[in-house]
Design a protein around this motif. Structure first.
Motif, PDB file in Angstrom:
ATOM      1  N   ASN A   1       0.822  -1.227   0.000  1.00 11.91           N
ATOM      2  CA  ASN A   1       0.000   0.000   0.000  1.00 11.91           C
ATOM      3  C   ASN A   1       0.849   1.267   0.000  1.00 11.91           C
ATOM      4  O   ASN A   1       0.363   2.336   0.318  1.00 11.91           O
ATOM      5  N   THR A   2       2.125   1.145  -0.367  1.00  9.57           N
ATOM      6  CA  THR A   2       2.991   2.321  -0.384  1.00  9.57           C
ATOM      7  C   THR A   2       2.676   3.207  -1.581  1.00  9.57           C
ATOM      8  O   THR A   2       1.932   2.820  -2.488  1.00  9.57           O
ATOM      9  N   PHE A   3       3.288   4.400  -1.600  1.00 10.54           N
ATOM     10  CA  PHE A   3       3.222   5.233  -2.804  1.00 10.54           C
ATOM     11  C   PHE A   3       3.999   4.523  -3.904  1.00 10.54           C
ATOM     12  O   PHE A   3       5.031   3.909  -3.651  1.00 10.54           O
ATOM     13  N   ILE A   4       3.517   4.651  -5.103  1.00 11.37           N
ATOM     14  CA  ILE A   4       4.032   3.844  -6.217  1.00 11.37           C
ATOM     15  C   ILE A   4       5.548   3.991  -6.438  1.00 11.37           C
ATOM     16  O   ILE A   4       6.203   3.061  -6.921  1.00 11.37           O
TER      17      ILE A   4
ATOM     18  N   ILE B   1       7.945   1.243  -5.334  1.00 15.93           N
ATOM     19  CA  ILE B   1       7.960   0.023  -6.147  1.00 15.93           C
ATOM     20  C   ILE B   1       8.626   0.286  -7.507  1.00 15.93           C
ATOM     21  O   ILE B   1       9.383  -0.543  -8.007  1.00 15.93           O
ATOM     22  N   ILE B   2       8.382   1.464  -8.046  1.00 16.17           N
ATOM     23  CA  ILE B   2       9.041   1.830  -9.316  1.00 16.17           C
ATOM     24  C   ILE B   2      10.558   1.724  -9.168  1.00 16.17           C
ATOM     25  O   ILE B   2      11.240   1.185 -10.035  1.00 16.17           O
ATOM     26  N   ALA B   3      11.084   2.214  -8.051  1.00 16.73           N
ATOM     27  CA  ALA B   3      12.543   2.224  -7.851  1.00 16.73           C
ATOM     28  C   ALA B   3      13.110   0.802  -7.926  1.00 16.73           C
ATOM     29  O   ALA B   3      14.174   0.582  -8.522  1.00 16.73           O
ATOM     30  N   ILE B   4      12.391  -0.144  -7.349  1.00 13.76           N
ATOM     31  CA  ILE B   4      12.872  -1.536  -7.321  1.00 13.76           C
ATOM     32  C   ILE B   4      12.927  -2.091  -8.748  1.00 13.76           C
ATOM     33  O   ILE B   4      13.923  -2.690  -9.172  1.00 13.76           O
ATOM     34  N   GLU B   5      11.869  -1.857  -9.499  1.00 14.19           N
ATOM     35  CA  GLU B   5      11.794  -2.380 -10.872  1.00 14.19           C
ATOM     36  C   GLU B   5      12.794  -1.678 -11.786  1.00 14.19           C
ATOM     37  O   GLU B   5      13.379  -2.295 -12.665  1.00 14.19           O
ATOM     38  N   GLU B   6      12.951  -0.401 -11.565  1.00 14.66           N
ATOM     39  CA  GLU B   6      13.780   0.428 -12.444  1.00 14.66           C
ATOM     40  C   GLU B   6      15.231  -0.081 -12.513  1.00 14.66           C
ATOM     41  O   GLU B   6      15.905   0.077 -13.516  1.00 14.66           O
ATOM     42  N   VAL B   7      15.696  -0.713 -11.435  1.00 12.59           N
ATOM     43  CA  VAL B   7      17.096  -1.165 -11.394  1.00 12.59           C
ATOM     44  C   VAL B   7      17.212  -2.676 -11.608  1.00 12.59           C
ATOM     45  O   VAL B   7      18.274  -3.254 -11.396  1.00 12.59           O
TER      46      VAL B   7
ATOM     47  N   THR C   1      15.317 -13.349  -1.382  1.00 16.42           N
ATOM     48  CA  THR C   1      15.078 -12.079  -0.682  1.00 16.42           C
ATOM     49  C   THR C   1      16.406 -11.494  -0.194  1.00 16.42           C
ATOM     50  O   THR C   1      17.189 -12.194   0.450  1.00 16.42           O
ATOM     51  N   LYS C   2      16.625 -10.235  -0.511  1.00 14.94           N
ATOM     52  CA  LYS C   2      17.869  -9.589  -0.066  1.00 14.94           C
ATOM     53  C   LYS C   2      17.613  -8.277   0.681  1.00 14.94           C
ATOM     54  O   LYS C   2      18.495  -7.772   1.373  1.00 14.94           O
ATOM     55  N   VAL C   3      16.420  -7.710   0.513  1.00 14.55           N
ATOM     56  CA  VAL C   3      16.161  -6.383   1.101  1.00 14.55           C
ATOM     57  C   VAL C   3      14.741  -6.314   1.650  1.00 14.55           C
ATOM     58  O   VAL C   3      13.810  -6.856   1.049  1.00 14.55           O
ATOM     59  N   ILE C   4      14.599  -5.628   2.777  1.00 13.66           N
ATOM     60  CA  ILE C   4      13.264  -5.183   3.203  1.00 13.66           C
ATOM     61  C   ILE C   4      13.247  -3.660   3.034  1.00 13.66           C
ATOM     62  O   ILE C   4      14.087  -2.960   3.614  1.00 13.66           O
ATOM     63  N   LEU C   5      12.332  -3.182   2.213  1.00 11.62           N
ATOM     64  CA  LEU C   5      12.162  -1.733   2.060  1.00 11.62           C
ATOM     65  C   LEU C   5      11.035  -1.311   3.005  1.00 11.62           C
ATOM     66  O   LEU C   5       9.857  -1.569   2.740  1.00 11.62           O
ATOM     67  N   ALA C   6      11.420  -0.709   4.117  1.00  9.05           N
ATOM     68  CA  ALA C   6      10.437  -0.331   5.141  1.00  9.05           C
ATOM     69  C   ALA C   6       9.971   1.100   4.856  1.00  9.05           C
ATOM     70  O   ALA C   6      10.785   2.019   4.821  1.00  9.05           O
ATOM     71  N   VAL C   7       8.683   1.256   4.635  1.00 10.89           N
ATOM     72  CA  VAL C   7       8.139   2.596   4.348  1.00 10.89           C
ATOM     73  C   VAL C   7       7.456   3.108   5.618  1.00 10.89           C
ATOM     74  O   VAL C   7       6.634   2.402   6.206  1.00 10.89           O
ATOM     75  N   HIS C   8       7.814   4.302   6.040  1.00 11.04           N
ATOM     76  CA  HIS C   8       7.147   4.903   7.215  1.00 11.04           C
ATOM     77  C   HIS C   8       5.919   5.646   6.696  1.00 11.04           C
ATOM     78  O   HIS C   8       5.924   6.867   6.537  1.00 11.04           O
TER      79      HIS C   8
END
Ligand SMILES: Cc1ncc(COP(=O)(O)O)c(C=O)c1O
Length: 366
Positions: free
Chosen positions: A87-90, A93-99, A128-135
């Motif tokens: 439910n994060t701002f898009i 997720i874009i950043a993950i795909e972009e790279v 799995t290598k990363v957890i992107l935690a969104v505040h």
């Protein structure tokens, strides 16, 4: 009209200082990566309690540069999986795909709107290598649990702190210094907002920071010497000038947001409105005050008739966006419930007490 966020009024408070500093900025004749960027980097690192900060072009680029730097350093490989709240701002997720990494969308906790710890554990695989935690909305994700899982599973933790400048956990740790590295956005509407696009990366990892410093500037540390292929993602000198001025008032502004939130939480008694969870600590800086309502459009229209502006953060979940159709995710029920029912109420450091009272009164009469 009670505006959702009156940005003109937010920035008018700094008009004299902006004008004074603009004059000296103009007089320097040095408009890219000058003293203002380096002083903001020092000030913001110190503010977050971290060793380093790199000013960059915006929040999305901050995330992209973090991932790119880890790829260049060989810490991450293409197709590694990154766990991210659905439910994060898009942009997260874009950043993950972009790279060339793989986003793994995980349901949030319906109580906090932040990523669910149980769901993180369910989704960890060998890749799995990363957890992107969104505040999200300004409240810190459960960093203690996230960091514990990450340690056990040898994962990186990255904070998307775009909405949480200045949020502090129980131990006194600040957003931006609760993980391996953090990305910030200074989009104008953020708690610390520039007068245009701006962002930053904050970390204690010197190697990572050096790589990001190169990557934001074509891949070079010194002018006309390039060690790697980078991009132009520098923080603008004039935006750094404004940010240096506004940073001084950030804690005050966050306190004002918390006080409005407390008034809403105490004052709104209408049972049709589900209020957000808040533990009354400084772990929330209320970038958004988000309520759940069954018949959202009717509620929004009602408030609009009362001249009260609202917003939805965000109306369509990322997995339902055409851009992410290839993820082939058909159902994320908690995320969908949230996106279908949420409404953000007006909140800002310049909101008047009588306007807060008017919002409460109108909602209770709904
Ligand atoms: C959670 C989150 N991540 C990333 C971003 C991207 O930041 P920017 O708009 O500066 O690119 C934003 C803000 O817009 C955000 O709210």
């Amino acid at each position: 009209m009670i505006k959702f966020l009156d940005l003109q009024k937010v920035n008018a408070r700094f008009q004299n200082k902006f004008q004074e500093k603009f004059k000296s900025f103009l007089d320097t004749g040095h408009y890219i990566l000058g003293d203002q960027v380096s002083s903001f980097e020092n000030n913001f690192a110190k503010y977050c309690g971290a060793k380093y900060c790199v000013g960059v072009s915006n929040g999305l680029d901050a995330l992209i540069l973090i991932f790119k730097a880890y790829l260049k350093l060989g810490v991450l490989q293409h197709n590694d999986e990154v766990i991210v709240p659905a439910n994060t701002f898009i942009a997260s997720i874009i950043a993950i795909e972009e790279v060339g990494l793989k986003p793994v969308l995980v349901e949030p906790d319906l109580k906090t709107y932040n990523i669910s710890i149980i769901e993180i554990e369910k989704h960890i695989t060998k890749k799995t290598k990363v957890i992107l935690a969104v505040h999200l909305y300004g409240m810190l994700a459960d960093m203690e649990c996230i960091n514990t899982i990450a340690k056990q599973k040898n994962l990186l933790v990255i904070e998307d702190a775009a909405q949480a400048h200045g949020a502090i956990n129980i131990d006194g740790g600040k957003a931006g210094n609760l993980s391996d590295v953090a990305a910030f956005s200074f989009y104008p509407s953020k708690n610390l907002g520039a007068l245009g696009d701006a962002g930053a990366v904050v970390s204690n990892d010197a190697l990572l920071i050096n790589m990001i410093k190169k990557l934001r500037n074509y891949g070079g540390t010194f002018k006309y010497t390039y060690n790697t292929i980078g991009t132009n993602n520098r923080l603008d000198e004039i935006q750094a000038t404004f940010l240096n001025i506004k940073l001084e008032l950030l804690d005050d502004d966050n306190e004002k947001r918390r006080n409005i939130a407390k008034s809403y939480l105490l004052g709104i008694t209408n049972k049709k409105i589900k209020l957000p969870y808040y533990n009354l600590s400084e772990n929330h800086v209320f970038y958004a005050f988000v309520v759940l309502v069954e018949n959202r459009q009717e509620f929004i229209d009602y408030l609009s008739e009362k001249h009260i502006e609202t917003l939805i953060h965000y109306p369509i979940p990322p997995h339902k966006q055409e851009a992410f159709a290839h993820l082939k995710i058909t159902s994320l029920p908690i995320t969908e419930t949230i996106h279908n029912k949420i409404v953000s109420l007006p909140i800002s450091p310049v909101m008047l007490k009588e306007d807060v009272e008017e919002v409460i009164r109108s909602i209770n009469q709904y």
